[in-house]
Design a protein around this motif. Structure first.
Motif, PDB file in Angstrom:
ATOM      1  N   ALA A 170      -6.035  -9.804  10.194  1.00  0.00           N
ATOM      2  CA  ALA A 170      -6.954 -10.933  10.353  1.00  0.00           C
ATOM      3  C   ALA A 170      -6.202 -12.261  10.467  1.00  0.00           C
ATOM      4  CB  ALA A 170      -7.929 -10.985   9.173  1.00  0.00           C
ATOM      5  N   GLY A 171      -4.864 -12.198  10.548  1.00  0.00           N
ATOM      6  CA  GLY A 171      -4.050 -13.405  10.704  1.00  0.00           C
ATOM      7  C   GLY A 171      -3.731 -14.113   9.409  1.00  0.00           C
ATOM      8  N   LYS A 172      -3.956 -13.451   8.260  1.00  0.00           N
ATOM      9  CA  LYS A 172      -3.712 -14.075   6.958  1.00  0.00           C
ATOM     10  C   LYS A 172      -2.262 -13.874   6.512  1.00  0.00           C
ATOM     11  CE  LYS A 172      -8.138 -15.049   6.084  1.00  0.00           C
ATOM     12  NZ  LYS A 172      -8.647 -16.445   5.897  1.00  0.00           N
ATOM     13  N   VAL A 173      -1.789 -14.834   5.712  1.00  0.00           N
ATOM     14  CA  VAL A 173      -0.543 -14.647   4.970  1.00  0.00           C
ATOM     15  C   VAL A 173      -0.940 -14.119   3.595  1.00  0.00           C
ATOM     16  CG1 VAL A 173       1.470 -15.766   3.943  1.00  0.00           C
ATOM     17  CG2 VAL A 173       0.673 -16.472   6.205  1.00  0.00           C
ATOM     18  N   ALA A 174      -0.596 -12.868   3.340  1.00  0.00           N
ATOM     19  CA  ALA A 174      -1.003 -12.212   2.093  1.00  0.00           C
ATOM     20  C   ALA A 174       0.219 -11.957   1.224  1.00  0.00           C
ATOM     21  CB  ALA A 174      -1.719 -10.894   2.387  1.00  0.00           C
ATOM     22  N   VAL A 175       0.061 -12.196  -0.069  1.00  0.00           N
ATOM     23  CA  VAL A 175       1.109 -11.879  -1.041  1.00  0.00           C
ATOM     24  C   VAL A 175       0.601 -10.747  -1.929  1.00  0.00           C
ATOM     25  CG1 VAL A 175       2.280 -12.687  -3.121  1.00  0.00           C
ATOM     26  CG2 VAL A 175       2.275 -14.103  -1.074  1.00  0.00           C
ATOM     27  N   ARG A 176       1.335  -9.666  -1.948  1.00  0.00           N
ATOM     28  CA  ARG A 176       1.057  -8.569  -2.890  1.00  0.00           C
ATOM     29  C   ARG A 176       1.924  -8.831  -4.102  1.00  0.00           C
ATOM     30  NH1 ARG A 176      -0.645  -5.716  -6.347  1.00  0.00           N
ATOM     31  NH2 ARG A 176      -0.716  -3.427  -6.283  1.00  0.00           N
ATOM     32  N   LEU A 177       1.329  -9.341  -5.163  1.00  0.00           N
ATOM     33  CA  LEU A 177       2.055  -9.822  -6.332  1.00  0.00           C
ATOM     34  C   LEU A 177       2.011  -8.779  -7.443  1.00  0.00           C
ATOM     35  CD1 LEU A 177       3.577 -12.351  -7.370  1.00  0.00           C
ATOM     36  CD2 LEU A 177       1.411 -13.121  -8.334  1.00  0.00           C
ATOM     37  N   LYS A 178       3.189  -8.349  -7.880  1.00  0.00           N
ATOM     38  CA  LYS A 178       3.293  -7.286  -8.869  1.00  0.00           C
ATOM     39  C   LYS A 178       4.087  -7.764 -10.079  1.00  0.00           C
ATOM     40  CE  LYS A 178       3.585  -3.758  -5.227  1.00  0.00           C
ATOM     41  NZ  LYS A 178       2.575  -2.796  -5.680  1.00  0.00           N
ATOM     42  N   GLY A 179       3.704  -7.308 -11.261  1.00  0.00           N
ATOM     43  CA  GLY A 179       4.506  -7.577 -12.438  1.00  0.00           C
ATOM     44  C   GLY A 179       5.866  -6.912 -12.311  1.00  0.00           C
ATOM     45  N   GLY A 180       6.907  -7.567 -12.811  1.00  0.00           N
ATOM     46  CA  GLY A 180       8.247  -7.005 -12.722  1.00  0.00           C
ATOM     47  C   GLY A 180       8.769  -7.041 -11.304  1.00  0.00           C
ATOM     48  N   ASP A 181       9.323  -5.902 -10.856  1.00  0.00           N
ATOM     49  CA  ASP A 181       9.880  -5.792  -9.516  1.00  0.00           C
ATOM     50  C   ASP A 181       9.070  -4.783  -8.718  1.00  0.00           C
ATOM     51  OD1 ASP A 181      12.562  -6.228  -7.772  1.00  0.00           O
ATOM     52  OD2 ASP A 181      11.874  -4.159  -7.585  1.00  0.00           O
ATOM     53  N   PRO A 182       8.748  -5.091  -7.443  1.00  0.00           N
ATOM     54  CA  PRO A 182       7.877  -4.197  -6.675  1.00  0.00           C
ATOM     55  C   PRO A 182       8.493  -2.846  -6.351  1.00  0.00           C
ATOM     56  CG  PRO A 182       8.678  -5.993  -5.300  1.00  0.00           C
ATOM     57  CD  PRO A 182       9.068  -6.322  -6.697  1.00  0.00           C
ATOM     58  N   PHE A 183       9.822  -2.734  -6.461  1.00  0.00           N
ATOM     59  CA  PHE A 183      10.486  -1.477  -6.127  1.00  0.00           C
ATOM     60  C   PHE A 183      10.905  -0.683  -7.368  1.00  0.00           C
ATOM     61  CE2 PHE A 183      12.125  -2.145  -1.489  1.00  0.00           C
ATOM     62  CZ  PHE A 183      10.804  -2.240  -1.071  1.00  0.00           C
ATOM     63  N   VAL A 184      10.486  -1.125  -8.543  1.00  0.00           N
ATOM     64  CA  VAL A 184      10.763  -0.373  -9.765  1.00  0.00           C
ATOM     65  C   VAL A 184       9.425   0.014 -10.385  1.00  0.00           C
ATOM     66  CG1 VAL A 184      11.905  -0.363 -12.021  1.00  0.00           C
ATOM     67  CG2 VAL A 184      12.930  -1.624 -10.128  1.00  0.00           C
ATOM     68  N   PHE A 185       8.974   1.214 -10.102  1.00  0.00           N
ATOM     69  CA  PHE A 185       7.688   1.734 -10.555  1.00  0.00           C
ATOM     70  C   PHE A 185       6.525   0.823 -10.146  1.00  0.00           C
ATOM     71  CE2 PHE A 185      10.697   3.232 -13.984  1.00  0.00           C
ATOM     72  CZ  PHE A 185      10.889   4.484 -13.409  1.00  0.00           C
TER      73      PHE A 185
END
Length: 475
Positions: free
Chosen positions: A292-307
């Motif tokens: 849809a042309g949005k800038v989206a942030v997928r915000l995760k606690g800690g690090d996104p590549f560690v569990f």
């Protein structure tokens, strides 16, 4: 306005520096970068300036200042602590209408030096009118955090293509719109990610077709373990340009407050027994927002590549041809251990670290307990509160000593952080006695005992004195 803010073209222009010490050296370092022709008058030079004189970067007159030294100078720096000489040079410079800066004496200056944020060719100058250099530096530090290093790369690119844009687009409003797209759209994103070839290709296509395509973007961002001050600079910059933030329940609310004010928030909290949205739907949601042309942030606690299942999300985005970036964060095992005063490795106690997830019985049963039960290593268990009895049972069944220290860090890196130190043989019992809650990290290994004496954040660690070793620590 006491001072007129200007930028001076100093390349190949004569600049006089009176003084040859460390203060002069700091000023000359900046002047060399500007391409100025630097003349130094001083009986002696410090070691750094002597090296510059020997290599020909500066012209040194090994004597005291004379009035004629000001001839043909554009700027003068007085870097000496001799008050008589300071006043003399300032007076003579004013008589010749040469701008002078007298270090640490604003009253003798006709120009002052600002604090600088350098993203050449972008330069940000910050001044308090000479009233508080410390405050100017504090403001500069704030700007440094907000201005990406890639700003320089973007500015250089725009400078190279500026004439081509002007030649191709005659209408001023259309030209301005193209420049805005260039900076904020896919070309700017590609440059910030270090992909200059892609940036040039997208620019050429847009200039040729005359169409500015609004492409969405997904940033998969680690929010760190809790304390908002542990957020990386890149994560902060990304939050402040997001249209939509899709966040976990483990993200501290104080981190969300750092986002741009008009951003939309979507809570996709997942906890044991409660999933607001299944992972497959989160993957689809991120793709839909970008499409849809949005800038989206997928915000995760800690690090996104560690569990954090970040790998699954970007795999889905890649399959859909959607642009994405990953911004790492401080993973919970590292952040919570640091705030608990618990070194994950230690020359005397632990030579390796295991990051282990134990959020359900199936994941616990799949672990290689023979390897995990070895001594002289640190185990950091994520999502293990409900499986603490099973973890204890398996470790002891595979040979880990019941007296091995353990530490629970509940709500790590937050004001309500709680640390409990005990031994493996009482681990499940301690969790029940203290009503351990999620989110918590469980550390097993000899280093866990150090939290009892090295803890520095939040309330004093609770130490179970069932173990003789821990009794000595508690005392």
């Amino acid at each position: 306005m006491e001072y007129l803010p200007i930028f001076v073209a100093a390349e190949n222009r004569r600049v006089l520096v009176v003084g040859g010490g460390q203060v002069a050296s700091r000023k000359i370092g900046l002047l060399i970068r500007s391409g100025a022709e630097i003349h130094v008058v001083a009986p002696e030079l410090c070691e750094a300036l002597r090296a510059l004189a020997e290599e020909g970067s500066i012209h040194w007159r090994a004597r005291a200042f004379r009035d004629e030294d000001l001839d043909d100078a554009w700027l003068v720096y007085v870097a000496t602590d001799d008050p008589f000489l300071q006043r003399r040079v300032s007076r003579e410079a004013a008589a010749r209408r040469v701008l002078v800066n007298t270090v640490d004496d604003r009253d003798l200056c006709s120009f002052i030096m600002p604090a600088i944020v350098d993203r050449s060719p972008v330069m940000v100058a910050i001044s308090t009118g000479g009233t508080s250099p410390v405050l100017a530096r504090r403001i500069r530090d704030g700007v440094e955090r907000l201005l990406p290093q890639a700003t320089a790369r973007l500015a250089r690119f725009v400078g190279r293509v500026r004439d081509r844009i002007s030649e191709s687009i005659s209408d001023f409003a259309q030209r301005r719109h193209f420049h805005e797209w260039l900076v904020d759209g896919p070309v700017g994103d590609a440059l910030r990610a270090g992909r200059e070839g892609e940036a040039l290709s997208r620019f050429e296509q847009a200039l040729s077709d005359g169409e500015l395509i609004s492409e969405g973007m997904v940033y998969v961002v680690g929010a760190g373990p809790g304390d908002p001050e542990l957020l990386t600079l890149k994560a902060l910059q990304t939050l402040q340009k997001a249209d939509v933030i899709v966040h976990d329940g483990l993200v501290d609310p104080r981190v969300l407050e750092l986002a741009r004010r008009d951003a939309d928030f979507i809570d996709v909290t997942k906890r044991a027994g409660y999933h607001r949205l299944p992972q497959e739907r989160i993957n689809q949601l991120l793709a839909e927002l970008a499409e849809a042309g949005k800038v989206a942030v997928r915000l995760k606690g800690g690090d996104p590549f560690v569990f954090g299942r970040g790998g699954e999300e970007i795999t889905h985005l890649r399959e859909r041809g959607i642009r994405y970036e990953v911004v790492p964060g401080i993973t919970a095992a590292v952040g919570c251990a640091a705030y608990a005063g618990l070194p994950l490795t230690h020359r005397d106690h632990a030579h390796s670290v295991w990051l282990v997830t134990a959020h359900c019985r199936d994941s616990v049963d799949e672990l290689d307990w023979n390897d995990l039960a070895h001594s002289r290593q640190t185990l950091a268990f994520y999502m293990a509160v409900k499986q603490v009895g099973r973890v204890q049972q398996q470790l002891m069944a595979h040979g880990r000593d019941p007296d091995t220290p353990v530490a629970f860090v509940e709500h790590g890196c937050r004001p309500e952080q709680r640390v409990i130190v005990g031994r493996l043989g009482r681990m499940a019992e301690l969790a029940r006695e203290h009503e351990l809650q999620s989110p918590s990290l469980i550390y097993v290994g000899e280093v866990a005992a150090l939290a009892a004496e090295l803890g520095w954040y939040g309330q004093v660690p609770l130490v179970d004195t069932d173990s003789e070793a821990l009794r000595r620590v508690a005392v």
